[in-house]
Motif scaffolding. Structure first.
Motif, PDB file in Angstrom:
ATOM      1  N   GLU A  45     -36.031 -10.787  11.761  1.00 11.46           N
ATOM      2  CA  GLU A  45     -37.188 -10.048  12.275  1.00 11.46           C
ATOM      3  C   GLU A  45     -37.571 -10.358  13.827  1.00 11.46           C
ATOM      4  OE1 GLU A  45     -42.146  -9.751  11.906  1.00 11.46           O
ATOM      5  OE2 GLU A  45     -40.921  -9.978  10.030  1.00 11.46           O
ATOM      6  N   ASN A  46     -37.287 -11.974  14.069  1.00 12.97           N
ATOM      7  CA  ASN A  46     -37.410 -12.282  15.357  1.00 12.97           C
ATOM      8  C   ASN A  46     -36.175 -11.971  16.180  1.00 12.97           C
ATOM      9  OD1 ASN A  46     -36.799 -14.677  17.423  1.00 12.97           O
ATOM     10  ND2 ASN A  46     -38.955 -14.711  17.045  1.00 12.97           N
ATOM     11  N   LEU A  47     -35.030 -11.914  16.081  1.00 11.28           N
ATOM     12  CA  LEU A  47     -34.048 -11.371  16.560  1.00 11.28           C
ATOM     13  C   LEU A  47     -34.155  -9.974  16.921  1.00 11.28           C
ATOM     14  CD1 LEU A  47     -31.036 -13.229  15.200  1.00 11.28           C
ATOM     15  CD2 LEU A  47     -31.823 -13.414  17.557  1.00 11.28           C
ATOM     16  N   ILE A  48     -34.460  -9.087  15.991  1.00 11.22           N
ATOM     17  CA  ILE A  48     -34.690  -7.825  16.364  1.00 11.22           C
ATOM     18  C   ILE A  48     -36.083  -7.436  17.089  1.00 11.22           C
ATOM     19  CG2 ILE A  48     -35.325  -5.370  15.137  1.00 11.22           C
ATOM     20  CD1 ILE A  48     -33.785  -6.369  12.839  1.00 11.22           C
ATOM     21  N   GLU A  49     -36.859  -8.291  17.128  1.00 11.68           N
ATOM     22  CA  GLU A  49     -38.304  -7.899  17.885  1.00 11.68           C
ATOM     23  C   GLU A  49     -38.268  -8.452  19.185  1.00 11.68           C
ATOM     24  OE1 GLU A  49     -40.613  -5.521  17.373  1.00 11.68           O
ATOM     25  OE2 GLU A  49     -39.257  -5.153  15.494  1.00 11.68           O
ATOM     26  N   GLU A  50     -37.471  -9.798  19.352  1.00  7.80           N
ATOM     27  CA  GLU A  50     -37.463 -10.349  20.608  1.00  7.80           C
ATOM     28  C   GLU A  50     -36.952  -9.834  21.720  1.00  7.80           C
ATOM     29  OE1 GLU A  50     -38.273 -12.829  23.065  1.00  7.80           O
ATOM     30  OE2 GLU A  50     -38.653 -13.709  21.323  1.00  7.80           O
ATOM     31  N   LYS A  51     -37.927  -9.794  22.982  1.00  4.32           N
ATOM     32  CA  LYS A  51     -37.482  -9.062  24.256  1.00  4.32           C
ATOM     33  C   LYS A  51     -37.091  -9.801  25.138  1.00  4.32           C
ATOM     34  CE  LYS A  51     -41.040  -5.738  22.199  1.00  4.32           C
ATOM     35  NZ  LYS A  51     -41.616  -6.516  21.054  1.00  4.32           N
ATOM     36  N   ARG A  52     -36.858 -11.225  25.009  1.00  9.57           N
ATOM     37  CA  ARG A  52     -36.691 -12.011  26.130  1.00  9.57           C
ATOM     38  C   ARG A  52     -35.288 -12.738  26.031  1.00  9.57           C
ATOM     39  NH1 ARG A  52     -41.377 -15.812  25.203  1.00  9.57           N
ATOM     40  NH2 ARG A  52     -40.248 -15.909  23.220  1.00  9.57           N
ATOM     41  N   MET A  53     -34.537 -12.040  25.543  1.00 10.88           N
ATOM     42  CA  MET A  53     -33.150 -12.909  25.061  1.00 10.88           C
ATOM     43  C   MET A  53     -32.553 -13.312  26.346  1.00 10.88           C
ATOM     44  SD  MET A  53     -33.340 -13.040  21.979  1.00 10.88           S
ATOM     45  CE  MET A  53     -31.755 -13.763  21.421  1.00 10.88           C
ATOM     46  N   SER A  54     -32.608 -12.585  27.507  1.00 11.94           N
ATOM     47  CA  SER A  54     -31.670 -13.088  28.717  1.00 11.94           C
ATOM     48  C   SER A  54     -32.727 -13.746  29.712  1.00 11.94           C
ATOM     49  CB  SER A  54     -30.827 -11.947  29.123  1.00 11.94           C
ATOM     50  OG  SER A  54     -31.806 -10.889  29.562  1.00 11.94           O
ATOM     51  N   MET A  55     -33.736 -13.992  29.381  1.00 12.96           N
ATOM     52  CA  MET A  55     -34.496 -14.542  30.519  1.00 12.96           C
ATOM     53  C   MET A  55     -34.899 -16.184  30.378  1.00 12.96           C
ATOM     54  SD  MET A  55     -37.222 -11.349  30.330  1.00 12.96           S
ATOM     55  CE  MET A  55     -38.589 -12.235  31.345  1.00 12.96           C
ATOM     56  N   LEU A 173     -27.200  -5.261  13.657  1.00 10.54           N
ATOM     57  CA  LEU A 173     -25.876  -5.711  13.215  1.00 10.54           C
ATOM     58  C   LEU A 173     -25.784  -7.082  13.443  1.00 10.54           C
ATOM     59  CD1 LEU A 173     -23.579  -2.613  14.072  1.00 10.54           C
ATOM     60  CD2 LEU A 173     -24.099  -3.345  11.708  1.00 10.54           C
ATOM     61  N   MET A 174     -25.917  -7.525  14.835  1.00  4.32           N
ATOM     62  CA  MET A 174     -25.762  -8.829  15.192  1.00  4.32           C
ATOM     63  C   MET A 174     -26.846  -9.904  14.576  1.00  4.32           C
ATOM     64  SD  MET A 174     -24.796  -8.165  19.192  1.00  4.32           S
ATOM     65  CE  MET A 174     -23.995  -9.983  19.308  1.00  4.32           C
ATOM     66  N   ALA A 175     -28.100  -9.357  14.246  1.00  5.41           N
ATOM     67  CA  ALA A 175     -28.866 -10.080  13.488  1.00  5.41           C
ATOM     68  C   ALA A 175     -28.261 -10.604  12.170  1.00  5.41           C
ATOM     69  CB  ALA A 175     -30.362  -9.613  13.544  1.00  5.41           C
ATOM     70  N   ASP A 176     -27.947  -9.476  11.399  1.00  8.01           N
ATOM     71  CA  ASP A 176     -27.524  -9.584  10.017  1.00  8.01           C
ATOM     72  C   ASP A 176     -26.013 -10.473  10.212  1.00  8.01           C
ATOM     73  OD1 ASP A 176     -29.277  -7.929   9.024  1.00  8.01           O
ATOM     74  OD2 ASP A 176     -28.063  -6.137   8.986  1.00  8.01           O
ATOM     75  N   GLU A 177     -25.275 -10.654  11.163  1.00 12.37           N
ATOM     76  CA  GLU A 177     -23.984 -11.118  11.258  1.00 12.37           C
ATOM     77  C   GLU A 177     -24.392 -12.729  11.337  1.00 12.37           C
ATOM     78  OE1 GLU A 177     -19.733 -10.841  13.498  1.00 12.37           O
ATOM     79  OE2 GLU A 177     -21.164  -9.228  13.809  1.00 12.37           O
TER      80      GLU A 177
END
Length: 185
Positions: A45-55, A173-177
């Motif tokens: 859930e966090n990976l799917i909702e997170e919006k700051r991944m490259s900041m 897909l990436m979160a699941d992997e």
């Protein structure tokens, strides 16, 4: 919070010290990790909702997440994490740069600034790949992605088009992997 983590580590070490059986050691460690870690569902859930991944502070963590996914694929090539670049598949400035007209046609402007920062819109590139990348359209990026040394980046080239739906699908897909690779049995 730091004190609590130290106490957990000392507690685990104490239990391990008193254990002679290697399977008991694994069980103690597994139990302590599970106790102090979010569930797989919480991570997803966090990976799917997170919006700051490259900041900011997330940048290094994101690189680690992407490299972990890459390594889970048992890639034969060694990856030097310090030499990798994070590419936004759909450029961050899609709605602020006339050069990105083709990108704008594939995305809804509402919410795009958050969507473009999700892990599904990020790809790892080597220095040489990054330097030759053309960003004016997805079709321009495909050749670099197709020939990438990085498996997860080559996977982006399998999408027919890159739009909001593709970002969301790849994020899931990436979160699941990642969960599959990191979850405890």
């Amino acid at each position: 919070d730091n004190r609590k983590q130290k106490d957990e580590i000392y507690s685990a070490a104490s239990k391990i010290k008193d254990t002679n059986n290697s399977s008991d050691v694994r069980q103690v460690l597994k139990s302590k990790i599970q106790k102090g870690s979010p569930s797989n569902d919480e991570i997803r859930e966090n990976l799917i909702e997170e919006k700051r991944m490259s900041m900011g502070e997330w940048r290094f963590r994101t690189r680690l997440i992407l490299v972990s996914i890459e390594e889970s694929r048992k890639s034969s090539k060694s990856i030097n994490i310090d030499k990798l670049h994070i590419d936004h598949i759909s450029p961050r400035n899609t709605f602020g740069n006339d050069e990105y007209f083709e990108w704008r046609m594939r995305h809804e402007e509402d919410g795009f600034s958050d969507r473009c920062m999700k892990i599904g819109n990020l790809a790892l590139l080597t220095e040489s790949e990054h330097s030759q990348l053309k960003e004016s359209s997805f079709s321009d990026k495909i050749q670099t992605y197709t020939n990438s040394d990085i498996s997860t980046t080559r996977g982006v080239a399998k999408f027919d088009k890159w739009d909001d739906e593709a970002i969301n699908k790849r994020t899931e897909l990436m979160a699941d992997e990642l969960i599959k690779y990191w979850s405890l049995p």
